[in-house]
Write an enzyme that holds these catalytic residues in place. Structure first.
Site, PDB file in Angstrom:
ATOM      1  N   TYR A 242       0.838  -1.201   0.000  1.00 32.67           N
ATOM      2  CA  TYR A 242       0.000   0.000   0.000  1.00 32.67           C
ATOM      3  C   TYR A 242       0.874   1.253   0.000  1.00 32.67           C
ATOM      4  CZ  TYR A 242      -3.856   3.133   0.950  1.00 32.67           C
ATOM      5  OH  TYR A 242      -4.788   4.130   0.843  1.00 32.67           O
ATOM      6  N   PHE A 294      -6.695  19.386 -24.973  1.00 29.39           N
ATOM      7  CA  PHE A 294      -7.356  18.127 -25.318  1.00 29.39           C
ATOM      8  C   PHE A 294      -8.763  18.131 -24.725  1.00 29.39           C
ATOM      9  CE2 PHE A 294      -8.022  13.491 -24.695  1.00 29.39           C
ATOM     10  CZ  PHE A 294      -8.116  13.189 -26.032  1.00 29.39           C
ATOM     11  N   ASP A 295      -9.645  17.307 -25.265  1.00 27.13           N
ATOM     12  CA  ASP A 295     -11.053  17.377 -24.820  1.00 27.13           C
ATOM     13  C   ASP A 295     -11.233  17.119 -23.326  1.00 27.13           C
ATOM     14  OD1 ASP A 295     -10.525  14.668 -25.092  1.00 27.13           O
ATOM     15  OD2 ASP A 295     -12.415  14.164 -26.068  1.00 27.13           O
ATOM     16  N   ASP A 384       1.317  19.337 -21.371  1.00 25.35           N
ATOM     17  CA  ASP A 384       0.537  18.110 -21.476  1.00 25.35           C
ATOM     18  C   ASP A 384       1.401  17.194 -22.336  1.00 25.35           C
ATOM     19  OD1 ASP A 384      -1.037  16.013 -22.329  1.00 25.35           O
ATOM     20  OD2 ASP A 384      -2.857  17.213 -22.542  1.00 25.35           O
ATOM     21  N   ALA A 386       1.509  13.924 -23.045  1.00 22.90           N
ATOM     22  CA  ALA A 386       1.038  12.578 -23.393  1.00 22.90           C
ATOM     23  C   ALA A 386       1.845  11.948 -24.532  1.00 22.90           C
ATOM     24  CB  ALA A 386      -0.445  12.617 -23.776  1.00 22.90           C
ATOM     25  N   LYS A 427      -0.572   6.592 -23.594  1.00 23.10           N
ATOM     26  CA  LYS A 427      -0.095   6.980 -24.925  1.00 23.10           C
ATOM     27  C   LYS A 427       1.376   6.557 -25.042  1.00 23.10           C
ATOM     28  CE  LYS A 427      -4.070   8.979 -24.655  1.00 23.10           C
ATOM     29  NZ  LYS A 427      -4.248  10.358 -24.272  1.00 23.10           N
ATOM     30  N   HIS A 612     -19.374  13.503 -26.814  1.00 21.80           N
ATOM     31  CA  HIS A 612     -19.185  12.530 -27.894  1.00 21.80           C
ATOM     32  C   HIS A 612     -19.112  11.093 -27.386  1.00 21.80           C
ATOM     33  CE1 HIS A 612     -15.233  13.449 -26.391  1.00 21.80           C
ATOM     34  NE2 HIS A 612     -14.740  12.381 -26.964  1.00 21.80           N
TER      35      HIS A 612
HETATM   36  C1  LIG Z   1      -5.347  11.094 -23.786  1.00 23.04           C
HETATM   37  C2  LIG Z   1      -4.954  12.468 -23.537  1.00 23.04           C
HETATM   38  C3  LIG Z   1      -5.192  13.082 -22.303  1.00 23.04           C
HETATM   39  C4  LIG Z   1      -5.966  12.419 -21.179  1.00 23.04           C
HETATM   40  O1  LIG Z   1      -5.363  11.272 -20.749  1.00 23.04           O
HETATM   41  P1  LIG Z   1      -6.220  10.002 -20.210  1.00 23.04           P
HETATM   42  O2  LIG Z   1      -5.172   9.070 -19.749  1.00 23.04           O
HETATM   43  O3  LIG Z   1      -7.034   9.516 -21.328  1.00 23.04           O
HETATM   44  O4  LIG Z   1      -7.052  10.527 -19.096  1.00 23.04           O
HETATM   45  C5  LIG Z   1      -4.746  14.369 -22.149  1.00 23.04           C
HETATM   46  N1  LIG Z   1      -4.118  15.032 -23.128  1.00 23.04           N
HETATM   47  C6  LIG Z   1      -3.881  14.472 -24.313  1.00 23.04           C
HETATM   48  C7  LIG Z   1      -3.171  15.243 -25.365  1.00 23.04           C
HETATM   49  C8  LIG Z   1      -4.289  13.179 -24.566  1.00 23.04           C
HETATM   50  O5  LIG Z   1      -4.080  12.642 -25.768  1.00 23.04           O
END
Ligand SMILES: *Cc1c(COP(=O)(O)O)cnc(C)c1O
Length: 623
Positions: A242, A294-295, A384, A386, A427, A612
């Protein structure tokens, strides 16, 4: 790199001229790549050639010219003539490399740029051939006359050390997957009737279709990678304690080595990192500026009462523009927005690559400028991240002066420009779940830590199992493998080129993880409000069981800053082969003759956030 030396047993200096023949071969390889429009290969060959020519000239000036000068006045061959020609050759090399870089960056159109380069090279070849014959007829014969045997041996020995790079292997046309397949997962085939029924039942929303009824799933590249044997093996080492699990420390070590930030908070996904970051830094009514949010990022921000403003690069507005860094933030707009919203801007978030528009990368120079601007305004810059490894690789390929750096170096510089980063491990870490929030500032980190414990879990697991932390740590090590990244961007470009060939308008240039079809242009009989992207994703599914993602009015709602109607074909990492991609291209090909008859769609039902995912649609009955 292997090196080849000149043969020592040679009796005459004239043998030194053999290298000139090697130069010709290199130039030809470079020009062949140029004609094939393979600019990265053309540039690689050119840079090898340029390096060799420079080393050769430097050798002659250092070792041979002082001896040659003893020959006194040589008619038709004073020493300055040779050094002058070397300088001139050097200027050609610089100029041509800059022209290649301009094409690669997208600052110059490929055909026009290549023609201009061939022109320059015709003159360079001329210069080289004159230089060669002067050396053959004057320089080396004279040198032969005036050297002592000891000098001769010394010069030839130095020549032996003059290392020539091994000829670059001619690039293969065939892209191979840089892995073998050890575990397979059967794809269940469906009939058109089955797919139609599944689609109707899902309210024409492919997020509602069961995965087993999908043939090729290009809905997303998120959490759907094939993990490597190393990732699976390290998962078995997962420490499920934990608190204070060994896996956490291994995970933190990897994240620190990427980011250079002290504070690392694991989260179950990227969006949890986003929410926590915003909870710490954004008050209701405050503004977050971005290249493109991002969305999920925008939704989390808006749920907290924040306001997201996208400031995409102006050249990102036209899908055919070849500019290589359409993910850039518009720095002039950033200056203006920081002034206009002074006192209300919580942070600036750079998304690399920009998933909402084309998967385009952010240039390192753009991040540097954004850093300088935000610093001057006293506003923190966040990333961000990712797809930061894919972004860094595209920087290496496309940005001037970045070719010789490793992806890891470039990636680290991106992090060094920011105060922290959110990351979705689904990603670029090849993981099925996970993410992190990494932070420089201890105060922000303390606040974030208490939010983490509230909703995600204790500081050393943040909603993840120990095995997930291990898989992510291993994935972070794998993603910066440049051979993998080369395959990755090549296979995305393969899909993009294939679609272009069958007449599908696609967003250019191709990015790191997906091909974006310009549904608005292809289904030009439909207005944005008639949801051409949604209509296309339904047709793709019905025709071939191919699942893609609408990124347009259906996802964003009307009146967003981006009014493009795109359909994203996101490629899961290491999952599909070239034959799968060919099948997707064929699906488009089969749709092409009836694209004008694809129906308008309308929304029947929608939730308040991220509509969506769960909205229901239907084709508009034709009147
Ligand atoms: C996928 C993504 C996110 C969010 O990440 P999740 O792991 O799906 O919550 C944020 N920013 C970008 C650019 C992404 O492609």
């Amino acid at each position: 790199m292997n090196t080849r030396a000149l043969p020592l047993e040679t009796s005459s200096f004239l043998s030194l001229l053999d290298t000139h023949r090697v130069f010709d071969e290199r130039l030809r390889a470079h020009q062949e790549a140029l004609l094939a429009r393979d600019i990265p290969a053309a540039r690689r060959h050119f840079q090898v050639l340029a390096g060799e020519l420079r080393r050769h000239a430097e050798f002659e000036e250092r070792e041979c010219l002082p001896i040659y000068a003893r020959a006194g006045k040589v008619p038709g061959g004073p020493p300055e003539l040779f050094t002058g020609e070397h300088r001139k050759i050097g200027q050609f090399l610089d100029r041509i490399d800059a022209m290649l870089a301009a094409i690669e960056r997208g600052a110059e159109e490929t055909t026009r740029g290549a023609l201009a380069i061939l022109d320059e090279e015709a003159t360079l070849k001329n210069l080289l051939s004159h230089h060669d014959s002067r050396e053959r007829n004057i320089f080396y014969p004279k040198l032969e006359e005036v050297t002592t045997p000891a000098e001769r041996e010394h010069v030839l020995r130095m020549a032996e050390r003059l290392e020539l790079a091994e000829e670059p292997e001619p690039p293969f046309r065939t892209i191979i997957e840089p892995f073998r397949i050890k575990v397979v997962e059967p794809i269940r085939r469906t009939t058109r009737a089955e797919r139609r029924a599944a689609m109707i039942e899902a309210g024409y929303n492919l997020f509602g279709v069961p995965a087993e009824k999908v043939t090729i799933d290009f809905l997303t590249d998120s959490g759907v990678a094939a993990m490597s044997s190393a990732q699976w093996a390290s998962s078995m080492l997962g420490d499920e304690s934990y608190a204070g699990a060994t896996s956490f420390f291994r995970f933190r070590e990897e994240v620190r080595s990427w980011t250079g930030y002290d504070h690392v908070l694991p989260t179950h996904q990227g969006r949890a990192a986003e929410r926590i970051l915003f909870e710490c830094l954004v008050k209701p009514g405050q503004v977050v500026l971005s290249n493109t949010l991002f969305d999920t990022t925008r939704a989390n921000l808006e749920a907290l009462g924040g306001i997201g403003i996208d400031l995409p690069h102006p050249r990102s507005a036209s899908p055919q523009d070849e500019y290589g860094f359409k993910g850039d933030i518009d720095c002039d707009a950033l200056e203006r927005a920081l002034t206009e919203h002074a006192g209300r801007v919580a942070l600036v978030l750079l998304t690399a690559t920009s998933n909402m528009i084309g998967g385009h990368p952010v240039a390192l120079s753009n991040a540097r400028r954004a850093h300088e601007i935000t610093k001057r305004h006293g506003i923190p810059l966040y990333l961000d991240a990712a797809r930061i490894a894919e972004n860094a690789f595209l920087v290496k390929l496309r940005e001037a002066n970045q070719h010789d750096r490793s992806v890891l170096e470039i990636l680290r510089e991106f992090f060094s420009l920011a105060e922290g980063a959110t990351f979705s491990a689904k990603k670029d870490a090849f993981a099925h779940i996970g993410g992190f929030l990494a932070l420089r500032d201890t105060g922000v980190a303390a606040k974030a830590g208490s939010r983490l414990v509230l909703t995600e879990g204790f500081l050393t697991y943040g909603g993840l199992a120990g095995r997930d932390l291990e898989a992510i740590a291993a994935g972070l090590r794998e993603i910066t493998d440049e051979r993998y990244l080369q395959y990755r961007v090549s296979s995305v470009a393969y899909l993009g080129r294939g679609l272009s060939k069958v007449g599908v308008p696609v967003e250019r240039p191709f990015g790191g993880h997906a091909v974006y079809v310009d549904a608005g242009a292809w289904l030009s009989h439909l207005k944005p409000a008639e949801l051409p992207g949604q209509s296309l994703v339904c047709a793709l599914y019905e025709e071939g069981g191919v699942r893609a993602c609408e990124i347009g009015t259906a996802m964003r709602g009307a009146g967003g800053s981006h009014t493009r109607e795109l359909v994203r074909l996101a490629m899961p990492r290491r999952v599909y082969t070239q034959a799968h991609v060919d099948y997707v291209i064929e699906t488009f090909e089969r749709l092409a003759p009836r694209v004008r008859r694809m129906p308008a769609m309308e929304i029947v039902e929608e939730p308040s956030y991220l509509r969506h995912f769960t909205a229901k649609f239907r084709p508009v009955p034709r009147g």
